[in-house]
Design a protein around this motif. Sequence first.
Motif, short mmCIF file in Angstrom:
data_model
loop_
_atom_site.label_atom_id
_atom_site.label_comp_id
_atom_site.label_asym_id
_atom_site.label_seq_id
_atom_site.Cartn_x
_atom_site.Cartn_y
_atom_site.Cartn_z
N PRO A 50 0.86 -1.17 -0.02
CA PRO A 50 0.11 -0.04 0.07
C PRO A 50 0.83 1.23 0.01
O PRO A 50 0.34 2.15 -0.60
N GLU A 51 1.84 1.40 0.65
CA GLU A 51 2.93 2.41 0.63
C GLU A 51 3.07 2.92 -0.73
O GLU A 51 3.49 3.96 -1.11
N LYS A 52 3.29 2.03 -1.92
CA LYS A 52 3.74 2.14 -3.01
C LYS A 52 2.79 2.39 -4.16
O LYS A 52 2.77 3.38 -5.02
N VAL A 53 1.56 2.34 -3.77
CA VAL A 53 0.21 2.63 -4.43
C VAL A 53 -0.98 3.07 -3.67
O VAL A 53 -1.21 2.49 -2.68
N LYS A 54 -1.37 4.43 -4.25
CA LYS A 54 -2.45 5.04 -3.40
C LYS A 54 -3.72 4.46 -3.75
O LYS A 54 -4.75 4.68 -2.87
N GLU A 55 -3.79 3.90 -4.98
CA GLU A 55 -5.20 3.33 -5.21
C GLU A 55 -5.22 1.86 -5.06
O GLU A 55 -3.94 1.04 -5.42
N ASP A 56 -6.27 1.17 -4.58
CA ASP A 56 -6.39 -0.26 -4.72
C ASP A 56 -6.12 -0.93 -5.98
O ASP A 56 -6.70 -0.37 -7.11
N PRO A 57 -5.31 -2.05 -6.00
CA PRO A 57 -4.83 -2.45 -7.34
C PRO A 57 -5.85 -3.21 -8.01
O PRO A 57 -5.93 -2.85 -9.16
N THR A 58 -6.92 -3.68 -7.38
CA THR A 58 -8.06 -4.24 -8.27
C THR A 58 -9.04 -3.00 -8.87
O THR A 58 -9.17 -3.14 -9.87
N ASP A 59 -9.12 -1.87 -7.95
CA ASP A 59 -9.79 -0.98 -8.49
C ASP A 59 -8.98 -0.16 -9.87
O ASP A 59 -9.70 -0.12 -10.76
N TYR A 60 -7.74 -0.15 -9.50
CA TYR A 60 -6.91 0.34 -10.70
C TYR A 60 -7.08 -0.52 -11.97
O TYR A 60 -7.30 -0.07 -13.01
N LEU A 61 -6.75 -1.88 -11.96
CA LEU A 61 -6.94 -2.68 -13.02
C LEU A 61 -8.51 -2.85 -13.56
O LEU A 61 -8.37 -2.73 -14.96
N LEU A 62 -9.18 -2.70 -12.66
CA LEU A 62 -10.71 -2.77 -13.23
C LEU A 62 -11.04 -1.42 -14.14
O LEU A 62 -11.63 -1.24 -15.18
N ARG A 63 -10.46 -0.28 -13.65
CA ARG A 63 -10.66 1.14 -14.25
C ARG A 63 -9.90 1.13 -15.44
O ARG A 63 -10.65 1.48 -16.58
N LEU A 64 -8.67 0.39 -15.62
CA LEU A 64 -7.93 0.38 -16.83
C LEU A 64 -8.97 -0.35 -17.98
O LEU A 64 -8.78 -0.01 -19.26
N ARG A 65 -9.16 -1.47 -17.62
CA ARG A 65 -9.95 -2.51 -18.34
C ARG A 65 -11.19 -1.86 -18.95
O ARG A 65 -11.63 -1.71 -20.24
N GLU A 66 -11.95 -1.00 -17.83
CA GLU A 66 -13.12 -0.39 -18.40
C GLU A 66 -12.64 0.95 -19.07
O GLU A 66 -13.59 1.01 -20.31
N GLU A 67 -11.70 1.57 -19.22
CA GLU A 67 -11.14 2.49 -20.17
C GLU A 67 -10.64 1.81 -21.53
O GLU A 67 -11.00 2.62 -22.62
#
Length: 69
Positions: A50-67
């Motif tokens: 979590p210190e390296k990423v401010k956004e939850d990795p699952t949310d980030y990957l799902l957002r990328l997929r939606e884009e």
Amino acid sequence: MSKVIEVVYEKGVLKPTKPLNLKEGQKLLIKIYDEDILEFAREIRKKITPEKVKEDPTDYLLRLREEET
């Protein structure tokens, strides 16, 4: 309120794997994600702290997929 639930698709019907606390006739919006993206997100989560990423990795990957769609 929003939550993520696991379902199984059987004979044209999505069936929750656990009981849902819903009112009879309650309307919902459903977003469907394949298990493969979720499994990939779980693997990424194991490698990223979590210190390296401010956004939850699952949310980030799902957002990328939606884009992409």
